[in-house]
Design an enzyme around this catalytic site. Structure first.
Site, PDB file in Angstrom:
ATOM      1  N   TYR A  52       2.570 -17.607  -7.931  1.00 41.27           N
ATOM      2  CA  TYR A  52       3.509 -17.696  -6.808  1.00 41.27           C
ATOM      3  C   TYR A  52       4.760 -18.499  -7.173  1.00 41.27           C
ATOM      4  O   TYR A  52       5.855 -18.194  -6.682  1.00 41.27           O
ATOM      5  CB  TYR A  52       2.805 -18.275  -5.563  1.00 41.27           C
ATOM      6  CG  TYR A  52       1.827 -17.277  -5.001  1.00 41.27           C
ATOM      7  CD1 TYR A  52       2.278 -16.185  -4.267  1.00 41.27           C
ATOM      8  CD2 TYR A  52       0.469 -17.377  -5.259  1.00 41.27           C
ATOM      9  CE1 TYR A  52       1.403 -15.229  -3.795  1.00 41.27           C
ATOM     10  CE2 TYR A  52      -0.425 -16.427  -4.786  1.00 41.27           C
ATOM     11  CZ  TYR A  52       0.054 -15.350  -4.053  1.00 41.27           C
ATOM     12  OH  TYR A  52      -0.823 -14.400  -3.597  1.00 41.27           O
ATOM     13  N   GLN A  87       5.158  -6.693   4.892  1.00 41.00           N
ATOM     14  CA  GLN A  87       4.062  -7.245   4.089  1.00 41.00           C
ATOM     15  C   GLN A  87       4.640  -8.117   2.979  1.00 41.00           C
ATOM     16  O   GLN A  87       3.896  -8.758   2.254  1.00 41.00           O
ATOM     17  CB  GLN A  87       3.259  -6.106   3.460  1.00 41.00           C
ATOM     18  CG  GLN A  87       2.611  -5.189   4.474  1.00 41.00           C
ATOM     19  CD  GLN A  87       2.073  -3.930   3.797  1.00 41.00           C
ATOM     20  OE1 GLN A  87       0.943  -3.878   3.355  1.00 41.00           O
ATOM     21  NE2 GLN A  87       2.908  -2.911   3.713  1.00 41.00           N
ATOM     22  N   ASN A  88       5.963  -8.094   2.856  1.00 40.87           N
ATOM     23  CA  ASN A  88       6.598  -8.796   1.738  1.00 40.87           C
ATOM     24  C   ASN A  88       6.704 -10.282   2.031  1.00 40.87           C
ATOM     25  O   ASN A  88       6.951 -10.696   3.161  1.00 40.87           O
ATOM     26  CB  ASN A  88       7.984  -8.216   1.460  1.00 40.87           C
ATOM     27  CG  ASN A  88       7.897  -6.759   1.057  1.00 40.87           C
ATOM     28  OD1 ASN A  88       6.824  -6.289   0.690  1.00 40.87           O
ATOM     29  ND2 ASN A  88       9.011  -6.049   1.136  1.00 40.87           N
ATOM     30  N   HIS A 105       2.060 -11.151   5.879  1.00 43.53           N
ATOM     31  CA  HIS A 105       1.350 -11.721   4.727  1.00 43.53           C
ATOM     32  C   HIS A 105       1.932 -13.076   4.306  1.00 43.53           C
ATOM     33  O   HIS A 105       1.679 -13.532   3.197  1.00 43.53           O
ATOM     34  CB  HIS A 105       1.380 -10.746   3.541  1.00 43.53           C
ATOM     35  CG  HIS A 105       0.533  -9.522   3.761  1.00 43.53           C
ATOM     36  ND1 HIS A 105       0.593  -8.400   2.976  1.00 43.53           N
ATOM     37  CD2 HIS A 105      -0.412  -9.255   4.712  1.00 43.53           C
ATOM     38  CE1 HIS A 105      -0.268  -7.486   3.414  1.00 43.53           C
ATOM     39  NE2 HIS A 105      -0.876  -7.976   4.471  1.00 43.53           N
ATOM     40  N   CYS A 132       2.362 -33.413   0.333  1.00 42.42           N
ATOM     41  CA  CYS A 132       2.793 -32.770   1.584  1.00 42.42           C
ATOM     42  C   CYS A 132       3.862 -33.661   2.220  1.00 42.42           C
ATOM     43  O   CYS A 132       3.647 -34.866   2.370  1.00 42.42           O
ATOM     44  CB  CYS A 132       1.591 -32.624   2.513  1.00 42.42           C
ATOM     45  SG  CYS A 132       2.039 -32.140   4.192  1.00 42.42           S
ATOM     46  N   ASN A 197       9.077   6.764   1.294  1.00 41.93           N
ATOM     47  CA  ASN A 197       8.464   6.135   0.129  1.00 41.93           C
ATOM     48  C   ASN A 197       8.799   6.929  -1.128  1.00 41.93           C
ATOM     49  O   ASN A 197       9.092   8.124  -1.054  1.00 41.93           O
ATOM     50  CB  ASN A 197       6.939   6.068   0.310  1.00 41.93           C
ATOM     51  CG  ASN A 197       6.293   4.956  -0.506  1.00 41.93           C
ATOM     52  OD1 ASN A 197       6.795   3.833  -0.536  1.00 41.93           O
ATOM     53  ND2 ASN A 197       5.180   5.250  -1.166  1.00 41.93           N
TER      54      ASN A 197
HETATM   55  N1  APR Z   1      11.796   3.026  -2.926  1.00 43.42           N
HETATM   56  C1  APR Z   1      10.751   3.352  -2.111  1.00 43.42           C
HETATM   57  N2  APR Z   1       9.461   3.148  -2.425  1.00 43.42           N
HETATM   58  C2  APR Z   1       9.206   2.597  -3.631  1.00 43.42           C
HETATM   59  C3  APR Z   1      10.229   2.224  -4.536  1.00 43.42           C
HETATM   60  C4  APR Z   1      11.579   2.477  -4.145  1.00 43.42           C
HETATM   61  N3  APR Z   1      12.617   2.157  -4.916  1.00 43.42           N
HETATM   62  N4  APR Z   1       9.651   1.704  -5.645  1.00 43.42           N
HETATM   63  C5  APR Z   1       8.320   1.750  -5.446  1.00 43.42           C
HETATM   64  N5  APR Z   1       8.040   2.281  -4.239  1.00 43.42           N
HETATM   65  C6  APR Z   1       6.742   2.511  -3.599  1.00 43.42           C
HETATM   66  C7  APR Z   1       5.632   2.808  -4.582  1.00 43.42           C
HETATM   67  O1  APR Z   1       5.582   4.204  -4.865  1.00 43.42           O
HETATM   68  C8  APR Z   1       4.397   2.342  -3.809  1.00 43.42           C
HETATM   69  O2  APR Z   1       3.856   3.367  -2.999  1.00 43.42           O
HETATM   70  O3  APR Z   1       6.365   1.322  -2.963  1.00 43.42           O
HETATM   71  C9  APR Z   1       4.964   1.236  -2.907  1.00 43.42           C
HETATM   72  C10 APR Z   1       4.559  -0.170  -3.319  1.00 43.42           C
HETATM   73  O4  APR Z   1       3.178  -0.301  -3.176  1.00 43.42           O
HETATM   74  P1  APR Z   1       2.403  -1.664  -3.527  1.00 43.42           P
HETATM   75  O5  APR Z   1       2.847  -2.178  -4.848  1.00 43.42           O
HETATM   76  O6  APR Z   1       0.960  -1.397  -3.325  1.00 43.42           O
HETATM   77  O7  APR Z   1       2.950  -2.696  -2.439  1.00 43.42           O
HETATM   78  P2  APR Z   1       2.515  -2.879  -0.919  1.00 43.42           P
HETATM   79  O8  APR Z   1       2.132  -1.595  -0.308  1.00 43.42           O
HETATM   80  O9  APR Z   1       3.590  -3.673  -0.277  1.00 43.42           O
HETATM   81  O10 APR Z   1       1.228  -3.791  -1.089  1.00 43.42           O
HETATM   82  C11 APR Z   1       0.585  -4.243   0.084  1.00 43.42           C
HETATM   83  O11 APR Z   1      -0.905  -5.619  -1.189  1.00 43.42           O
HETATM   84  O12 APR Z   1      -1.225  -7.041  -2.985  1.00 43.42           O
HETATM   85  C12 APR Z   1      -1.060  -6.951  -1.614  1.00 43.42           C
HETATM   86  O13 APR Z   1      -0.325  -8.646  -0.171  1.00 43.42           O
HETATM   87  C13 APR Z   1       0.132  -7.729  -1.139  1.00 43.42           C
HETATM   88  O14 APR Z   1       1.693  -7.205   0.621  1.00 43.42           O
HETATM   89  C14 APR Z   1       1.009  -6.680  -0.502  1.00 43.42           C
HETATM   90  C15 APR Z   1       0.018  -5.610  -0.116  1.00 43.42           C
END
Ligand code: APR
Length: 230
Positions: A52, A87-88, A105, A132, A197
């Site tokens: 992190y 979720q970011n 998250h 802290c 996506n």
């Molecule tokens: N534009 C649109 N979509 C995109 C791009 C882009 N430029 N680049 C990548 N992606 C898509 C990928 O195809 C994928 O489906 O974004 C998605 C990212 O997926 P993950 O990496 O699984 O991220 P996320 O869905 O946010 O993960 C959910 O998992 O690890 C945990 O807590 C963490 O919040 C996170 C959660």
């Protein structure tokens, strides 16, 4: 028209923030799922802190992209009728100007004390075990939701999904619940659903409409379209 937007790592990808499951999904040989758990933190706090710390430090080198800016522009028009659920754990929505954002998250720029439960805004490393600011005990952890923990703001999120006319999912793989289930929840209460996506997500078949491409192109185009139709 009430709109709920769910964002994931894909919306920040074009800003240079790595997604979780693209590429090899590994961080220094660890699966993300092995780093982001309370058990991992108990067993190897230094490894988890460094994961992190690296992500927090990287925030200063990235900026919001056209997708974040388009959502901020949409909020200027819709006001309280738009809710962004992310979720970011980065702060790119806020830096683009969005104000109605729920970080389900948690947030990189926040630390929570395991001794007093107090939260503090945090921009530095945690791996050197700073005290802290509230109680002085050096037991701060990242204020993020790990696998096995309950995401934040779920009551507000489900209320918003129940009254949404449109639910839009942007840049998320649909691999992690409860966020992956929001499309079904929104549809059950009558919302139209749209996925933006890079590729089909794991829940893509549940959406009324899906558009595949880069968020930096798809999101501004969709916002333009929505505002013209209003
Ligand atoms: N534009 C649109 N979509 C995109 C791009 C882009 N430029 N680049 C990548 N992606 C898509 C990928 O195809 C994928 O489906 O974004 C998605 C990212 O997926 P993950 O990496 O699984 O991220 P996320 O869905 O946010 O993960 C959910 O998992 O690890 C945990 O807590 C963490 O919040 C996170 C959660």
């Amino acid at each position: 028209m009430r709109v709920v937007v769910l964002t994931g790592a894909g919306i920040s990808a074009e800003s240079g923030v790595p997604t979780f499951r693209d590429a090899d999904g590994l961080w220094e040989g660890h699966r993300v799922e092995d780093v982001a758990t309370p058990e991992a933190y108990d067993a190897q706090p230094f490894v988890v802190h460094r994961f992190y710390d690296a992500r927090r430090a990287a925030l200063s080198g990235v900026s919001p992209n056209p997708a974040h800016h388009a959502l901020a522009r949409l909020e200027e028009e819709l006001g309280d009728d738009l809710l962004v659920v992310t979720q970011n754990i980065d702060d790119l929505h806020e830096r683009a100007g969005s104000q109605r954002v729920l970080h389900m998250h948690g947030e990189l720029l926040s630390a929570v004390c395991r001794a007093c439960r107090g939260r503090s805004r945090w921009e530095q490393d945690l791996s050197d075990l700073p005290p802290c600011p509230r109680c002085g005990v050096p037991d701060l952890r990242p204020d993020v939701v790990w696998f096995g923990e309950i995401p934040y703001e779920m009551d507000r999120i489900y209320l918003a999904l129940e009254s949404a006319d449109l639910f839009v999912s942007i840049g998320t793989s649909g691999a992690v619940y409860p966020a992956a289930g929001f499309v079904q929840q929104a549809a059950t209460y009558g919302a139209r659903t749209l996925e933006l996506n890079l590729q089909a997500s794991e829940v893509t078949t549940l959406f009324d409409e899906t558009r595949h491409g880069r968020a930096g192109e798809l999101v501004p185009a969709w916002v333009d379209e929505l505002l013209v139709r209003r």
